[in-house]
Design an enzyme around this catalytic site. Structure first.
Site, PDB file in Angstrom:
ATOM      1  N   LYS A  44      -7.363  -3.692  14.948  1.00  0.00           N
ATOM      2  CA  LYS A  44      -7.788  -4.031  13.583  1.00  0.00           C
ATOM      3  C   LYS A  44      -8.567  -2.843  12.994  1.00  0.00           C
ATOM      4  CE  LYS A  44      -8.848  -7.063  10.267  1.00  0.00           C
ATOM      5  NZ  LYS A  44      -7.831  -7.471   9.289  1.00  0.00           N
ATOM      6  N   ASN A  76      -2.161 -12.789   2.702  1.00  0.00           N
ATOM      7  CA  ASN A  76      -3.541 -12.797   3.191  1.00  0.00           C
ATOM      8  C   ASN A  76      -4.449 -12.012   2.247  1.00  0.00           C
ATOM      9  OD1 ASN A  76      -4.733 -10.083   4.475  1.00  0.00           O
ATOM     10  ND2 ASN A  76      -2.508 -10.042   4.709  1.00  0.00           N
ATOM     11  N   ASN A 135      -5.636   3.945   7.564  1.00  0.00           N
ATOM     12  CA  ASN A 135      -5.279   2.824   6.697  1.00  0.00           C
ATOM     13  C   ASN A 135      -5.482   3.232   5.237  1.00  0.00           C
ATOM     14  OD1 ASN A 135      -5.132   0.480   5.224  1.00  0.00           O
ATOM     15  ND2 ASN A 135      -6.177  -0.786   6.727  1.00  0.00           N
ATOM     16  N   PHE A 136      -4.376   3.686   4.635  1.00  0.00           N
ATOM     17  CA  PHE A 136      -4.368   4.050   3.207  1.00  0.00           C
ATOM     18  C   PHE A 136      -3.674   2.944   2.415  1.00  0.00           C
ATOM     19  CE2 PHE A 136      -3.975   8.707   4.697  1.00  0.00           C
ATOM     20  CZ  PHE A 136      -5.344   8.895   4.625  1.00  0.00           C
ATOM     21  N   SER A 137      -3.716   1.726   2.924  1.00  0.00           N
ATOM     22  CA  SER A 137      -2.730   0.787   2.403  1.00  0.00           C
ATOM     23  C   SER A 137      -3.167  -0.650   2.235  1.00  0.00           C
ATOM     24  CB  SER A 137      -1.503   0.821   3.322  1.00  0.00           C
ATOM     25  OG  SER A 137      -1.888   0.820   4.683  1.00  0.00           O
ATOM     26  N   CYS A 138      -4.374  -1.025   2.657  1.00  0.00           N
ATOM     27  CA  CYS A 138      -4.804  -2.414   2.456  1.00  0.00           C
ATOM     28  C   CYS A 138      -4.872  -2.652   0.946  1.00  0.00           C
ATOM     29  CB  CYS A 138      -6.170  -2.625   3.098  1.00  0.00           C
ATOM     30  SG  CYS A 138      -6.701  -4.329   3.008  1.00  0.00           S
ATOM     31  N   LYS A 176      -0.724   5.203   7.385  1.00  0.00           N
ATOM     32  CA  LYS A 176      -0.043   3.935   7.071  1.00  0.00           C
ATOM     33  C   LYS A 176       0.088   3.769   5.566  1.00  0.00           C
ATOM     34  CE  LYS A 176      -0.087  -0.998   8.139  1.00  0.00           C
ATOM     35  NZ  LYS A 176      -0.681  -2.020   9.006  1.00  0.00           N
ATOM     36  N   ASN A 203       2.572  -1.529   4.880  1.00  0.00           N
ATOM     37  CA  ASN A 203       1.516  -2.519   4.823  1.00  0.00           C
ATOM     38  C   ASN A 203       2.016  -3.647   3.896  1.00  0.00           C
ATOM     39  OD1 ASN A 203      -1.062  -3.898   4.706  1.00  0.00           O
ATOM     40  ND2 ASN A 203      -2.019  -1.965   5.282  1.00  0.00           N
ATOM     41  N   THR A 204       1.160  -4.554   3.527  1.00  0.00           N
ATOM     42  CA  THR A 204       1.590  -5.737   2.774  1.00  0.00           C
ATOM     43  C   THR A 204       1.869  -5.435   1.289  1.00  0.00           C
ATOM     44  OG1 THR A 204      -0.745  -6.223   2.540  1.00  0.00           O
ATOM     45  CG2 THR A 204       0.460  -7.409   4.264  1.00  0.00           C
TER      46      THR A 204
END
Ligand SMILES: Cc1cc2nc3c(=O)[nH]c(=O)nc-3n(C[C@H](O)[C@H](O)[C@H](O)COP(=O)(O)O)c2cc1C
Length: 366
Positions: A44, A76, A135-138, A176, A203-204
């Site tokens: 995570k 989510n 994480n470039f993507s949340c 990401k 990612n989402t």
């Protein structure tokens, strides 16, 4: 059957990797997954200050099939890890000690500040993790602090932040990608310019899962209100496959792809591999089916390899890419096929209409 694959120098016992999210919440669940047979895991996402991360309840929403009730889409509004970085550092160390042969990738995210990214990178790499995923993507929550997809949507930021990390990182760095952009190649190529050796996608997808017709509230509803969130599970797979294929056809040689989005079975995983993914990541599938789904994934890929005569997982990677073309080329191919079919048909007619002795004479030179 040997399902191992070496990607950017990391030897994965098999290409199946837990995607960053609830399946990589802490050391206990990660250990359970490695015991079950998963080749690797992206934990995570962690940041320097967990106190700034406050999750809400409820934070998930499902889209179900009208006929069977099966979950086909999942939304989510969960944030990154709300556990303190010191706890994570201990757990990364502990997992690497207990599972030296499984791959552990740390997902990291920070605010737009060089010293913060570099401090986090240094701290985490000292624990012995095998690689980083940036994480470039949340797509929700963190964007309000200009983090996550706020960075991935801007290639200049993606390149700059990746280069901050690669300047100090001694292990491979994957970036990401967010799918909430027009051309996924642009931020991916920017990350590569910044020194990333792998791209994780996707990612989402930013979404609103539905509206409650009784209360008139969009969902998921928290104290009567809502924000758009990230869409995952099988409904996103075709979009993820398209983006992975675009990356595979557009990235420089040697940049690896970790395919993500709606994978639930070995069939789905193979599709991603055939379109250029060296590893595949699964998040929502594990949340819905549990870690034991690894059994079918391994069996299904081993059977496919035996049936099709593949000797290694590496041989599968990108095998279907040569069949992508342009629309104009498809039209030309179709016309050529029609002409040759018509040719065959007319030859058949000639044989049928003439006496065979007559036709033989016609084809004889002397
Ligand atoms: C509940 C939930 C939490 C997630 N948290 C993270 C996260 O902390 N960091 C991250 O990079 N991706 C996160 N993701 C995205 C997944 O890793 C994955 O990219 C996405 O869900 C698509 O894959 P899937 O269909 O297999 O879930 C999360 C996804 C879900 C459903």
């Amino acid at each position: 059957m040997d399902l191992s694959i070496t990607v950017n120098g990391m030897k994965f016992p098999n290409p199946f990797v837990l995607g960053s999210g609830p399946p990589g919440t802490n050391a206990r669940v990660l250990a359970k997954s490695y015991d079950a047979g998963w080749g690797g895991a992206v934990a995570k996402t962690v940041s320097l200050e967990s106190a700034k991360v406050v999750n809400v309840v409820p934070r998930y929403g499902k889209l179900r099939s009208r006929s069977t009730g099966e979950v086909i889409g999942f939304e989510n509004i969960e944030l990154i890890s709300d556990r303190p970085i010191d706890v994570w550092l201990d757990e990364f160390r502990q997992i690497k000690k207990e599972y030296p042969n499984n791959i552990l990738i740390a997902s990291i995210m920070e605010e737009y500040e060089k010293s913060r990214w570099q401090e986090l990178t240094r701290m985490v790499q000292e624990t012995g993790v095998d690689g980083f995923e940036l994480n470039f993507s949340c797509p929700h929550g963190m964007t309000e602090r200009r983090m996550g997809s706020e960075m991935g949507e801007h290639p200049d930021l993606t390149e700059e932040v990746t280069s901050w990390v690669t300047e100090v990182s001694k292990v491979p760095v994957w970036a990401k990608m967010t799918p909430n952009i027009t051309n996924i190649r642009e931020p991916a190529l920017a990350a590569v310019r910044g020194g990333a050796v792998g791209i994780s996608a996707i990612n989402t997808i930013l979404s609103v899962i539905g509206v409650d017709l009784e209360t008139l509230r969009p969902m998921p509803t928290v104290e009567g209100h809502c924000v758009p969130g990230g869409y995952s599970a099988q409904a996103v797979r075709p979009i993820a496959l398209r983006m992975v294929s675009q990356l595979a056809l557009g990235l420089p040689e040697g940049v690896s792809i970790s395919g993500i989005g709606g994978i639930e079975t070995s069939h789905d995983a193979l599709e991603f591999m055939l379109l250029g993914s060296s590893t595949v990541q699964i998040c929502t599938g594990v949340m819905l089916q549990g870690v034991k789904m690894i059994d079918e994934l391994q069996e299904g890929v081993a059977k496919f390899m035996a049936d099709k005569g593949f000797n290694s997982v590496q041989e599968i990677v990108g095998k279907s890419l040569p069949y992508f073309s342009t629309h104009m080329d498809l039209v030309q191919k179709m016309k050529a096929a029609k002409r040759s079919k018509a040719g065959e048909a007319s030859r058949d007619n000639e044989w049928a209409q003439k006496d065979i002795t007559e036709k033989t004479a016609e084809l004889t030179s002397n």
